[in-house]
Design a protein around this motif. Structure first.
Motif, PDB file in Angstrom:
ATOM      1  N   SER A   2      35.308  37.166  -0.325  1.00 47.76           N
ATOM      2  CA  SER A   2      36.618  37.624   0.141  1.00 47.76           C
ATOM      3  C   SER A   2      36.834  37.241   1.609  1.00 47.76           C
ATOM      4  O   SER A   2      37.951  36.912   2.014  1.00 47.76           O
ATOM      5  CB  SER A   2      36.814  39.118  -0.121  1.00 47.76           C
ATOM      6  N   GLU A   3      35.768  37.242   2.413  1.00 47.58           N
ATOM      7  CA  GLU A   3      35.919  36.796   3.819  1.00 47.58           C
ATOM      8  C   GLU A   3      36.306  35.319   3.877  1.00 47.58           C
ATOM      9  O   GLU A   3      37.190  34.924   4.643  1.00 47.58           O
ATOM     10  CB  GLU A   3      34.613  37.007   4.604  1.00 47.58           C
ATOM     11  N   ILE A   4      35.657  34.515   3.067  1.00 47.57           N
ATOM     12  CA  ILE A   4      35.955  33.067   3.089  1.00 47.57           C
ATOM     13  C   ILE A   4      37.422  32.846   2.684  1.00 47.57           C
ATOM     14  O   ILE A   4      38.166  32.136   3.366  1.00 47.57           O
ATOM     15  CB  ILE A   4      35.043  32.293   2.100  1.00 47.57           C
ATOM     16  N   LEU A   5      37.813  33.475   1.581  1.00 50.86           N
ATOM     17  CA  LEU A   5      39.170  33.236   1.079  1.00 50.86           C
ATOM     18  C   LEU A   5      40.210  33.816   2.040  1.00 50.86           C
ATOM     19  O   LEU A   5      41.272  33.236   2.265  1.00 50.86           O
ATOM     20  CB  LEU A   5      39.328  33.805  -0.334  1.00 50.86           C
ATOM     21  N   HIS A   6      39.872  34.960   2.624  1.00 52.83           N
ATOM     22  CA  HIS A   6      40.762  35.598   3.591  1.00 52.83           C
ATOM     23  C   HIS A   6      41.011  34.684   4.795  1.00 52.83           C
ATOM     24  O   HIS A   6      42.098  34.683   5.377  1.00 52.83           O
ATOM     25  CB  HIS A   6      40.121  36.914   4.049  1.00 52.83           C
ATOM     26  N   HIS A   7      39.992  33.921   5.157  1.00 53.65           N
ATOM     27  CA  HIS A   7      40.114  33.071   6.348  1.00 53.65           C
ATOM     28  C   HIS A   7      40.709  31.698   6.054  1.00 53.65           C
ATOM     29  O   HIS A   7      40.655  30.805   6.906  1.00 53.65           O
ATOM     30  CB  HIS A   7      38.756  32.931   7.047  1.00 53.65           C
ATOM     31  N   GLY A   8      41.295  31.548   4.888  1.00 54.89           N
ATOM     32  CA  GLY A   8      41.922  30.264   4.560  1.00 54.89           C
ATOM     33  C   GLY A   8      43.240  30.038   5.273  1.00 54.89           C
ATOM     34  O   GLY A   8      43.682  28.902   5.459  1.00 54.89           O
ATOM     35  N   VAL A   9      43.864  31.121   5.677  1.00 57.78           N
ATOM     36  CA  VAL A   9      45.192  30.990   6.301  1.00 57.78           C
ATOM     37  C   VAL A   9      45.057  30.395   7.707  1.00 57.78           C
ATOM     38  O   VAL A   9      44.152  30.752   8.448  1.00 57.78           O
ATOM     39  CB  VAL A   9      45.874  32.374   6.385  1.00 57.78           C
ATOM     40  N   VAL A  10      45.960  29.476   8.043  1.00 55.69           N
ATOM     41  CA  VAL A  10      45.900  28.868   9.381  1.00 55.69           C
ATOM     42  C   VAL A  10      47.153  29.220  10.175  1.00 55.69           C
ATOM     43  O   VAL A  10      48.174  29.615   9.611  1.00 55.69           O
ATOM     44  CB  VAL A  10      45.745  27.328   9.311  1.00 55.69           C
ATOM     45  N   HIS A  11      47.040  29.083  11.474  1.00 53.34           N
ATOM     46  CA  HIS A  11      48.154  29.377  12.366  1.00 53.34           C
ATOM     47  C   HIS A  11      49.352  28.496  11.998  1.00 53.34           C
ATOM     48  O   HIS A  11      49.191  27.294  11.729  1.00 53.34           O
ATOM     49  CB  HIS A  11      47.708  29.082  13.805  1.00 53.34           C
ATOM     50  N   ALA A  12      50.537  29.068  12.022  1.00 50.96           N
ATOM     51  CA  ALA A  12      51.732  28.325  11.615  1.00 50.96           C
ATOM     52  C   ALA A  12      51.938  27.060  12.459  1.00 50.96           C
ATOM     53  O   ALA A  12      52.437  26.047  11.972  1.00 50.96           O
ATOM     54  CB  ALA A  12      52.956  29.225  11.714  1.00 50.96           C
ATOM     55  N   GLU A  13      51.508  27.123  13.713  1.00 48.53           N
ATOM     56  CA  GLU A  13      51.687  25.955  14.596  1.00 48.53           C
ATOM     57  C   GLU A  13      50.935  24.729  14.101  1.00 48.53           C
ATOM     58  O   GLU A  13      51.272  23.602  14.454  1.00 48.53           O
ATOM     59  CB  GLU A  13      51.129  26.273  15.991  1.00 48.53           C
ATOM     60  N   SER A  14      49.887  24.976  13.307  1.00 49.81           N
ATOM     61  CA  SER A  14      49.090  23.824  12.887  1.00 49.81           C
ATOM     62  C   SER A  14      49.898  22.901  11.977  1.00 49.81           C
ATOM     63  O   SER A  14      49.553  21.734  11.809  1.00 49.81           O
ATOM     64  CB  SER A  14      47.779  24.252  12.231  1.00 49.81           C
ATOM     65  N   GLU A  15      50.980  23.413  11.397  1.00 51.17           N
ATOM     66  CA  GLU A  15      51.832  22.546  10.579  1.00 51.17           C
ATOM     67  C   GLU A  15      52.363  21.395  11.438  1.00 51.17           C
ATOM     68  O   GLU A  15      52.417  20.250  11.008  1.00 51.17           O
ATOM     69  CB  GLU A  15      52.985  23.344   9.983  1.00 51.17           C
ATOM     70  N   GLU A  16      52.756  21.731  12.686  1.00 50.54           N
ATOM     71  CA  GLU A  16      53.262  20.689  13.585  1.00 50.54           C
ATOM     72  C   GLU A  16      52.177  19.689  13.915  1.00 50.54           C
ATOM     73  O   GLU A  16      52.410  18.490  14.010  1.00 50.54           O
ATOM     74  CB  GLU A  16      53.741  21.304  14.900  1.00 50.54           C
ATOM     75  N   PHE A  17      50.963  20.212  14.080  1.00 49.65           N
ATOM     76  CA  PHE A  17      49.836  19.320  14.376  1.00 49.65           C
ATOM     77  C   PHE A  17      49.664  18.300  13.254  1.00 49.65           C
ATOM     78  O   PHE A  17      49.558  17.098  13.490  1.00 49.65           O
ATOM     79  CB  PHE A  17      48.561  20.155  14.550  1.00 49.65           C
ATOM     80  N   PHE A  18      49.671  18.784  12.019  1.00 51.87           N
ATOM     81  CA  PHE A  18      49.489  17.880  10.884  1.00 51.87           C
ATOM     82  C   PHE A  18      50.644  16.896  10.773  1.00 51.87           C
ATOM     83  O   PHE A  18      50.456  15.750  10.397  1.00 51.87           O
ATOM     84  CB  PHE A  18      49.316  18.668   9.577  1.00 51.87           C
ATOM     85  N   ARG A  19      51.827  17.333  11.120  1.00 54.92           N
ATOM     86  CA  ARG A  19      52.993  16.456  11.004  1.00 54.92           C
ATOM     87  C   ARG A  19      53.070  15.426  12.129  1.00 54.92           C
ATOM     88  O   ARG A  19      53.872  14.508  12.080  1.00 54.92           O
ATOM     89  CB  ARG A  19      54.282  17.282  10.998  1.00 54.92           C
ATOM     90  N   SER A  20      52.202  15.601  13.144  1.00 58.21           N
ATOM     91  CA  SER A  20      52.290  14.687  14.282  1.00 58.21           C
ATOM     92  C   SER A  20      51.602  13.348  13.991  1.00 58.21           C
ATOM     93  O   SER A  20      51.698  12.419  14.781  1.00 58.21           O
ATOM     94  CB  SER A  20      51.675  15.331  15.526  1.00 58.21           C
ATOM     95  N   PHE A  21      50.911  13.251  12.860  1.00 63.30           N
ATOM     96  CA  PHE A  21      50.242  11.987  12.547  1.00 63.30           C
ATOM     97  C   PHE A  21      51.224  10.983  11.950  1.00 63.30           C
ATOM     98  O   PHE A  21      52.214  11.360  11.316  1.00 63.30           O
ATOM     99  CB  PHE A  21      49.089  12.230  11.569  1.00 63.30           C
ATOM    100  N   ARG A  22      50.910   9.699  12.103  1.00 63.99           N
ATOM    101  CA  ARG A  22      51.776   8.674  11.527  1.00 63.99           C
ATOM    102  C   ARG A  22      51.692   8.762  10.008  1.00 63.99           C
ATOM    103  O   ARG A  22      50.671   9.204   9.458  1.00 63.99           O
ATOM    104  CB  ARG A  22      51.303   7.293  12.013  1.00 63.99           C
ATOM    105  N   TYR A  23      52.731   8.288   9.313  1.00 60.68           N
ATOM    106  CA  TYR A  23      52.832   8.462   7.866  1.00 60.68           C
ATOM    107  C   TYR A  23      51.629   7.913   7.107  1.00 60.68           C
ATOM    108  O   TYR A  23      51.279   8.390   6.040  1.00 60.68           O
ATOM    109  CB  TYR A  23      54.114   7.785   7.342  1.00 60.68           C
ATOM    110  N   ASP A  24      50.967   6.867   7.658  1.00 64.16           N
ATOM    111  CA  ASP A  24      49.874   6.252   6.908  1.00 64.16           C
ATOM    112  C   ASP A  24      48.506   6.601   7.487  1.00 64.16           C
ATOM    113  O   ASP A  24      47.529   5.901   7.270  1.00 64.16           O
ATOM    114  CB  ASP A  24      50.053   4.732   6.865  1.00 64.16           C
ATOM    115  N   ALA A  25      48.434   7.712   8.238  1.00 65.90           N
ATOM    116  CA  ALA A  25      47.147   8.110   8.838  1.00 65.90           C
ATOM    117  C   ALA A  25      46.128   8.378   7.737  1.00 65.90           C
ATOM    118  O   ALA A  25      46.442   8.969   6.702  1.00 65.90           O
ATOM    119  CB  ALA A  25      47.342   9.366   9.678  1.00 65.90           C
ATOM    120  N   HIS A  26      44.893   7.948   7.966  1.00 68.12           N
ATOM    121  CA  HIS A  26      43.829   8.228   7.000  1.00 68.12           C
ATOM    122  C   HIS A  26      43.528   9.730   7.056  1.00 68.12           C
ATOM    123  O   HIS A  26      43.426  10.313   8.148  1.00 68.12           O
ATOM    124  CB  HIS A  26      42.578   7.423   7.359  1.00 68.12           C
ATOM    125  N   PRO A  27      43.375  10.366   5.881  1.00 71.46           N
ATOM    126  CA  PRO A  27      43.155  11.817   5.907  1.00 71.46           C
ATOM    127  C   PRO A  27      41.879  12.232   6.646  1.00 71.46           C
ATOM    128  O   PRO A  27      41.796  13.348   7.153  1.00 71.46           O
ATOM    129  CB  PRO A  27      43.076  12.202   4.421  1.00 71.46           C
TER     130      PRO A  27
END
Ligand SMILES: CC(C)(COP(=O)(O)OP(=O)(O)OC[C@H]1O[C@@H](n2cnc3c(N)ncnc32)[C@H](O)[C@@H]1OP(=O)(O)O)[C@@H](O)C(=O)NCCC(=O)NCCS
Length: 489
Positions: free
Chosen positions: A124-149
Motif C-alpha cells: 500500500s505504501e508503494i502504490l500510495h506513492h505512485g502519485v506525482v506532483h502536478a507540475e511534473s506534467e509540464e516537465f514531461f511535456r517539455s521534451f521534443r516530440y521524438d525524445a527517447h523515453p
C-alpha cells in the motif's frame, strides 16, 4: 556475512621477483584485498617511468572489473557456470512461480520474505506513492516530440529529487542515510516507496507524452503491474481493467529483472551513491548506464537484429557475418553466465502464455532459427555464448504492443528495486560508506614543458584534432544568403 579468517592457512604468499621479498596476504571469503598488494613495493628501475609509482606499492589492474569484488553483499547470488540465480538465497525459479514482483522487492530490499501484514503495508505504501506532483506534467511535456523515453525517464528521476530536500544529504548532512537509527531508516524507506511507486507513473508518462495523450492518475485497487498497464492505456473507458494475463506476465518479467547483483547499472548507482549523493541522482545515473546497448538496450537491439534478418532463411548468412565480426548476435553472451541464463527458461514459458492471447510474434520463427543455429555452432559453443534474458524478453514486449524504444524502460522500472536494495545495503554497511575512487595506470606523456602557439606543429593525427562537423541547423538558403555578423558557418 564474512567469516573470520584463519590467516595461517587462509592466505596467499607471493614473492616479488624484483626484490626477492615475500609477502603474505590474508584470504577472506576466497578474496584477497587489493590494498594488501600495496605493501609490495620496489625501487624504480633505471629508465622506468616515474608515473609507474613503483615505490608506492603494486597496483591491481582490472580493466572492466573482470575479477574485482567491490562490495560485500547479501542480496543476490549468481553462479554463471551452473546457471544459478538466487535472490537472498531463494532460487529464481521458486520466486518466479510462487512469489510476486512486489513481494520479491520486499525480499530484495529487507532480506526476508514479508508476513501478510508486512506485505500489505509495503504494497500500500508503494502504490500510495505512485502519485506525482502536478507540475511534473509540464516537465514531461517539455521534451521534443521524438525524445527517447529513456532520455525522459533518466531526467525524470533526477528531476524528482528536486522535490525532496529532506532526502538530500548535501542539504541535511552527510550521515542522513548512514546513521541506521529509526528516523534515518524511515527516511530511507520513504525514498524507497517513492521511487518504486513513481517508477511506473514516470514510465507511463514518458509513454503517453509521445502519443499526445493526457496523463492518468495512478488508480487504486490494482496490483503494481495492472496499475502500470492502466496508466499506460486507459483512455477514459468506464470500468477499464487491464488484461490479467498481461499483468501477470509483466509481474513475472519484473520479478526476473528486479536484480542481478553488480551489473553495470547497479555498479553505477553504487559508484554514484558512494559520494553520498541523494538516491534520486543515483537512480538517474543507473538509468543512464542501463540504457547502453551492451546492457539494458540489448532487448531492443535483439528485435532490430531480428527485423534486419527478416526470415529464418537468412539466419545462416547472419551467423556467418557474426563469425566474421561484422555483426553481433544481440541477446547472446553474458559477462557472468557461461551457460543459458536461468531467467530465459522462465521467460520462454511466460512468452507462451502471452502469445496465447496476443498471437505469435512474426519474428518468433526467425528468433527460434537463430537460437538453434547459434546453439549448434562451434563459434558460440567455444566462447560459451548462450541466450541471455534479453533474447526472449523483447519478443514478449513486442507481442504486448510496446514500441521498441520503450523496452529499456520496462527494464528500468523493476531494476529500480535492485538498485535501491543495493543502495540501502551500502548506506547501512559496517564501517560506513567509503567513496569509490578507483586507480588508473597512467600511460600518458611524462612531464613536458608548455610550447607557445607559434612553435607548435600539426601532427595530422585525426584523434588529436577536433573534427570538422556539418552544421545541420543551417539551411541551404542560409548558406546562399549574404549577411553581416558571423562569417563562417
Ligand atoms: C554481454 C557482453 C557485453 C559480455 O561481454 P564480455 O563478458 O566482455 O565478453 P567478451 O566481449 O570478452 O566476449 C568473449 C568472446 O565472445 C565474443 N562475443 C561475446 N558476445 C558476443 C555476441 N553477442 N556476438 C558475437 N560474439 C560475441 C567476443 O567477440 C569474444 O570473442 P574473442 O574471444 O574471439 O575475441 C557480450 O556478450 C555482448 O556484447 N553480448 C551482446 C549484447 C547483449 O546481449 N547484452 C545483454 C547482456 S544481459
Amino acid at each position: 556475512m564474512g567469516r573470520p579468517t584463519d590467516v595461517a592457512n587462509d592466505s596467499l604468499t607471493v614473492r616479488d621477483n624484483r626484490t626477492g621479498k615475500t609477502y603474505t596476504i590474508p584470504i577472506s571469503d576466497n578474496a584477497v584485498s587489493a590494498t594488501g598488494f600495496k605493501a609490495i613495493s620496489a625501487p624504480r628501475k633505471a629508465g622506468e617511468r616515474e608515473e609507474n609509482e613503483t615505490q608506492k606499492g603494486l597496483r591491481v589492474s582490472d580493466k572492466g572489473f573482470l575479477n574485482t569484488a567491490v562490495i560485500q553483499s547479501e542480496i543476490t547470488y549468481i553462479d554463471g557456470d551452473a546457471g544459478i540465480l538466487r535472490y537472498r538465497g531463494y532460487p529464481i525459479e521458486q520466486l518466479a512461480t510462487q512469489s510476486s514482483f512486489l513481494e520479491t522487492a520486499y525480499l530484495l530490499i529487507y532480506g526476508v520474505l514479508p508476513t501478510k501484514d508486512q506485505f500489505t503495508l509495503f504494497e500500500s505504501e508503494i502504490l500510495h506513492h505512485g502519485v506525482v506532483h502536478a507540475e511534473s506534467e509540464e516537465f514531461f511535456r517539455s521534451f521534443r516530440y521524438d525524445a527517447h523515453p529513456m532520455a525522459i525517464l533518466t531526467s525524470a528521476f533526477a528531476y524528482l529529487g528536486s522535490y525532496y530536500s529532506e532526502a538530500n544529504p548535501s542539504l541535511q548532512g552527510q550521515s542522513l542515510f548512514t546513521k541506521g537509527d529509526k528516523a534515518s531508516l524511515a527516511n530511507m524507506d520513504k525514498q524507497i516507496f517513492r521511487l518504486i511507486g513513481k517508477a511506473t507513473t514516470f514510465a507511463a508518462m514518458a509513454y503517453r507524452v509521445r502519443q499526445g495523450r493526457d496523463f492518468v492518475t495512478p488508480p487504486t485497487g490494482l496490483s503494481y503491474t495492472a496499475s502500470f498497464l492502466y496508466q499506460l492505456d486507459h483512455l477514459g473507458q468506464v470500468d477499464y481493467a487491464p488484461s490479467p494475463v498481461l499483468a501477470k506476465a509483466l509481474d513475472v518479467l519484473f520479478l526476473l529483472h528486479a536484480d542481478h547483483e553488480l551489473n553495470a547499472s547497479c555498479t553505477t548507482v553504487l559508484q554514484t551513491a558512494s559520494s553520498l549523493v541523494d538516491p534520486y541522482s543515483a537512480i538517474a545515473a543507473g538509468c543512464a548506464s542501463l540504457y547502453g546497448p551492451l546492457h539494458g538496450g540489448a532487448n531492443e537491439a535483439v528485435i532490430r537484429m531480428l527485423i534486419s534478418i527478416g526470415s529464418p532463411a537468412n539466419v545462416p548468412a547472419f551467423i556467418e557475418a557474426v563469425k566474421r565480426r561484422e555483426k553481433v548476435l544481440s541477446g547472446f553472451g553474458h559477462r557472468v553466465y557461461k551457460t543459458t541464463d536461468p531467467r530465459s527458461y522462465i521467460i520462454r514459458k511466460t512468452a507462451d502464455e502471452v502469445f496465447k492471447i496476443t498471437g505469435k510474434d512474426e519474428l518468433l520463427e526467425t528468433a527460434m532459427a537463430l537460437h538453434d543455429a547459434a546453439m549448434n555452432d562451434e563459434f558460440f559453443q567455444k566462447r560459451k555464448l548462450y541466450p541471455n534474458v534479453d533474447f526472449w524478453s523483447g519478443l514478449i514486449y513486442r507481442a504486448m504492443g510496446f514500441p521498441l524504444d520503450f523496452f529499456p524502460v520496462l527494464f528500468v522500472v523493476p531494476r529500480v528495486v535492485g538498485w535501491l536494495a543495493h543502495w540501502r545495503q551500502m548506506m547501512l554497511q559496517q564501517g560506513g560508506v567509503k567513496i569509490w575512487r578507483p586507480r588508473q595506470v597512467y600511460v600518458g606523456p611524462s612531464k613536458r614543458d608548455y610550447v607557445s602557439i607559434d612553435d607548435r606543429t600539426d601532427d595530422k593525427d585525426a584523434k588529436k584534432t577536433p573534427s570538422a562537423v556539418p552544421h545541420s541547423g543551417i539551411s541551404k538558403r542560409t548558406r546562399l544568403a549574404s549577411f553581416k555578423g558571423k562569417s563562417k558557418l
